[in-house]
Design an enzyme around this catalytic site. Structure first.
Site, mmCIF file in Angstrom:
data_model
loop_
_atom_site.group_PDB
_atom_site.id
_atom_site.type_symbol
_atom_site.label_atom_id
_atom_site.label_comp_id
_atom_site.label_asym_id
_atom_site.label_seq_id
_atom_site.Cartn_x
_atom_site.Cartn_y
_atom_site.Cartn_z
ATOM 1 N N LYS A 46 5.303 5.688 -1.514
ATOM 2 C CA LYS A 46 5.357 6.665 -0.428
ATOM 3 C C LYS A 46 5.737 5.971 0.881
ATOM 4 C CE LYS A 46 2.376 10.228 1.698
ATOM 5 N NZ LYS A 46 1.040 10.869 1.612
ATOM 6 N N SER B 162 -3.019 15.387 0.062
ATOM 7 C CA SER B 162 -1.628 14.956 -0.033
ATOM 8 C C SER B 162 -1.231 14.315 -1.351
ATOM 9 C CB SER B 162 -1.296 13.997 1.117
ATOM 10 O OG SER B 162 -1.265 14.682 2.339
ATOM 11 N N SER C 102 1.578 15.661 1.291
ATOM 12 C CA SER C 102 2.683 14.925 1.872
ATOM 13 C C SER C 102 3.294 13.866 0.938
ATOM 14 C CB SER C 102 2.209 14.222 3.156
ATOM 15 O OG SER C 102 1.192 13.269 2.882
#
Length: 446
Positions: free
Chosen positions: A78, A176, A152
Site C-alpha cells: 500500500k 481500510s 483505503s
C-alpha cells in the site's frame, strides 16, 4: 507448464523452497499479468518490474531457503508505507516525489521472509475515504469493475482479487483493510493493538494497524505471522465458542441490506453446524458512536495534513482536515476510545466471537469521488461501511471473510471480532467458514 499466477502464497513459497520453480519465474509471470490486467483494474500506482526481478534473483541466491516462509512470493504494498528506493505518495499531489531511503518495518519483514515487492498500490488521498480514487488513479473491483474496490487499501485488495499478486500489505484505521477485502472477496485481519509494529508514519492516534490481504485463511495467517515477527502457527480447532450474531448497524439510521444480512445468517448457520453456541445478540453500541467515529476520523486527517500544501489537496480532503482540527486535543487524549472500550468489554466476557455483516451494502460506483463534495463522500462511506470503525476505536482484532455472493455475482462478506489477543482464534473460526463455504479465490478478469 505450471502456472503460478492464481496460486496461494503458501503454494508458491513451498515450490520455491523445493526448487520446483525459481523466484524469477514466479515474479515474471505475475508481472506479465499485471501488465495485461492493470489497465482495467487500476491497482498499482507504480510497478517495480526491473527491481522486482533483480530482487527475485537475490532471493534465489540466498542460502537457507527453507527458513523463508514467503520465499519468492510476489507482494504488493500500500502506498502509505515506505519502500526503499520508491516514493511514498499516499494518493496525493501534495506529498513529495522523493525515494525512501529505507523500508517500513513491515516491508522489511516481508522481504526478510523472502517476499518480493512488485509494486505500490493506489490509495485515496491520505487514506481518508472508503473509495480508492484520486489524482493518481482509480482502483476498481475486479469482480465488478463498475464499482469501487473500496478503501483505503483498495489498490492492494484489487491486486490480490485479480490474481496479480497472491498477497498484499495494507492497513486499517477505520476499516481500510476490511472494507476493500469485503468488496473484493478477500480474507483480511486487522490485528489488535501492538501485534504488528506501527513503524514510521501515521497511526491515526494508535487506531491504524497493518495487516494482510489474501485469498485464503492460510495465507492471511502466514502473512500476519511474518508481520508480527512470530512463527506461523498451524490451524487448530477452536473448541466450542460462544458466538454472538448481530445484524444491527452500530450507527442509527443506517440499515443493513438483505444480501449482507443473509450472508451473516448463513455464516451463523455454518458455525452452528461446526458445534459452536450461536445466538442473536447486539453489542451495546452507544448513541455517541457516530460522533466518536467522526471526530477521530477527521482528526486523523487533520494530523496527516499538517505540513502539506493545502492548495495541492483535493477539496474533500481539505474539508475533512478542517472539520477535524478542533478535535485534535480531545482525540489525542484517548478518553473517547477508553469510554467505548469500557462499555463494550462486558459483551466480550459473555461472548468469545462477534459475527456481523462486513458491509451494509455494496461499494459505490467507481469514479472521481475526489471531485465531489465532502458531505456526499462522508454519506456514501457511512451508508455502506458503518460496521468497521468501532473496532479501531477499541483496538480489538477484527476480520473480513467471504461468505456468499451478491445478486451481481460479486462476493459478499462477514466480519468476525474478538477480544484482545484472539487473532489466532478468529483465524481458526474463519478457517471453519472457509471449509464449509469455499469461495473462488480470484475474479474472472481477462
Amino acid at each position: 507448464m505450471t502456472t503460478w499466477a492464481g496460486r496461494t502464497a503458501a503454494e508458491i513459497s513451498a515450490a520455491v523452497r523445493e526448487k520446483r520453480v525459481t523466484p524469477r519465474e514466479v515474479v515474471a509471470e505475475h508481472l506479465a499479468l499485471i501488465e495485461r490486467l492493470d489497465g482495467r483494474v487500476g491497482a498499482f500506482r507504480t510497478v517495480r518490474a526491473e527491481a522486482a526481478l533483480a530482487e527475485a534473483d537475490e532471493v534465489a541466491a540466498r542460502g537457507g531457503l527453507d527458513g523463508l516462509p514467503l520465499a519468492g512470493v510476489p507482494v504488493a504494498v500500500k502506498d502509505n508505507l515506505a519502500v526503499r528506493g520508491e516514493s511514498r505518495r499516499v494518493g496525493s499531489a501534495a506529498t513529495p516525489d522523493t525515494p525512501a531511503t529505507q523500508d517500513h518495518v513491515t516491508v522489511a519483514r516481508l522481504r526478510a521472509a523472502g517476499a518480493v515487492v512488485v509494486g505500490l498500490t493506489h490509495v485515496p488521498e491520505l487514506c481518508v475515504f472508503g473509495t480508492t480514487d484520486g489524482v493518481l488513479g482509480t482502483s476498481r473491483n475486479p469482480w465488478d469493475p463498475a464499482r469501487s474496490a473500496g478503501g483505503s487499501s483498495g489498490g492492494s485488495a484489487a491486486a490480490v482479487a485479480a490474481g496479480m499478486v497472491p498477497i498484499a500489505l495494507g492497513n486499517d484505521g477505520m476499516g481500510s483493510l476490511r472494507i476493500p477485502a469485503a468488496n473484493c472477496g478477500l480474507v483480511t485481519i486487522k490485528p489488535g493493538s501492538k501485534v504488528v509494529p506501527a513503524g514510521e508514519g501515521s497511526t491515526w492516534f494508535g487506531m491504524a494497524e497493518h495487516g494482510p490481504l489474501a485469498t485464503t485463511v492460510e495465507d492471511a495467517r502466514l502473512m500476519l505471522a511474518v508481520l508480527a515477527g512470530t512463527v506461523p502457527a498451524p490451524r487448530s480447532e477452536p473448541g466450542t465458542l460462544r458466538v454472538a450474531v448481530s445484524l444491527r448497524s452500530p450507527l442509527a439510521g443506517v440499515t443493513i441490506s438483505r444480501p449482507y444480512a443473509t450472508a451473516a445468517r448463513e455464516a451463523a448457520g455454518a458455525l452452528m453446524r461446526a458445534g459452536h453456541q450461536v445466538r442473536r445478540a447486539d453489542p451495546p453500541y452507544p448513541l455517541s458512536l457516530a460522533t466518536t467515529s467522526l471526530t477521530h476520523w477527521t482528526a486523523g486527517t487533520a494530523a496527516d495534513a499538517q505540513g502539506l500544501d493545502p492548495r495541492l489537496l483535493t477539496r474533500r480532503t481539505r474539508v475533512h482536515a478542517r472539520v477535524g482540527r478542533p478535535f485534535l486535543a480531545a482525540v489525542s487524549s484517548g478518553g473517547g476510545r477508553e469510554r467505548l472500550r469500557r462499555r463494550l468489554e462486558p459483551f466480550f466476557t459473555e461472548y468469545d466471537v462477534l459475527l456481523t455483516p462486513a458491509l451494509a451494502r455494496r461499494s459505490p460506483k467507481a469514479g472521481p469521488w475526489h471531485e465531489r463534495g465532502w458531505l456526499s463522500n462522508v454519506l456514501a462511506n457511512t451508508n455502506y461501511s458503518p460496521l468497521t470503525p468501532a473496532w479501531n476505536l477499541t483496538g480489538w482484532p477484527a476480520m473480513a471473510v467471504p461468505c456468499g455472493t451478491l445478486p451481481s455475482g460479486a462476493p459478499c462478506s462477514v466480519q468476525l471480532v474478538g477480544r484482545p489477543g484472539s487473532e489466532s482464534r478468529l483465524l481458526d473460526v474463519a478457517a471453519q467458514l472457509e471449509e464449509r463455504n469455499p469461495w473462488r479465490r480470484t475474479a474472472p478478469v481477462n
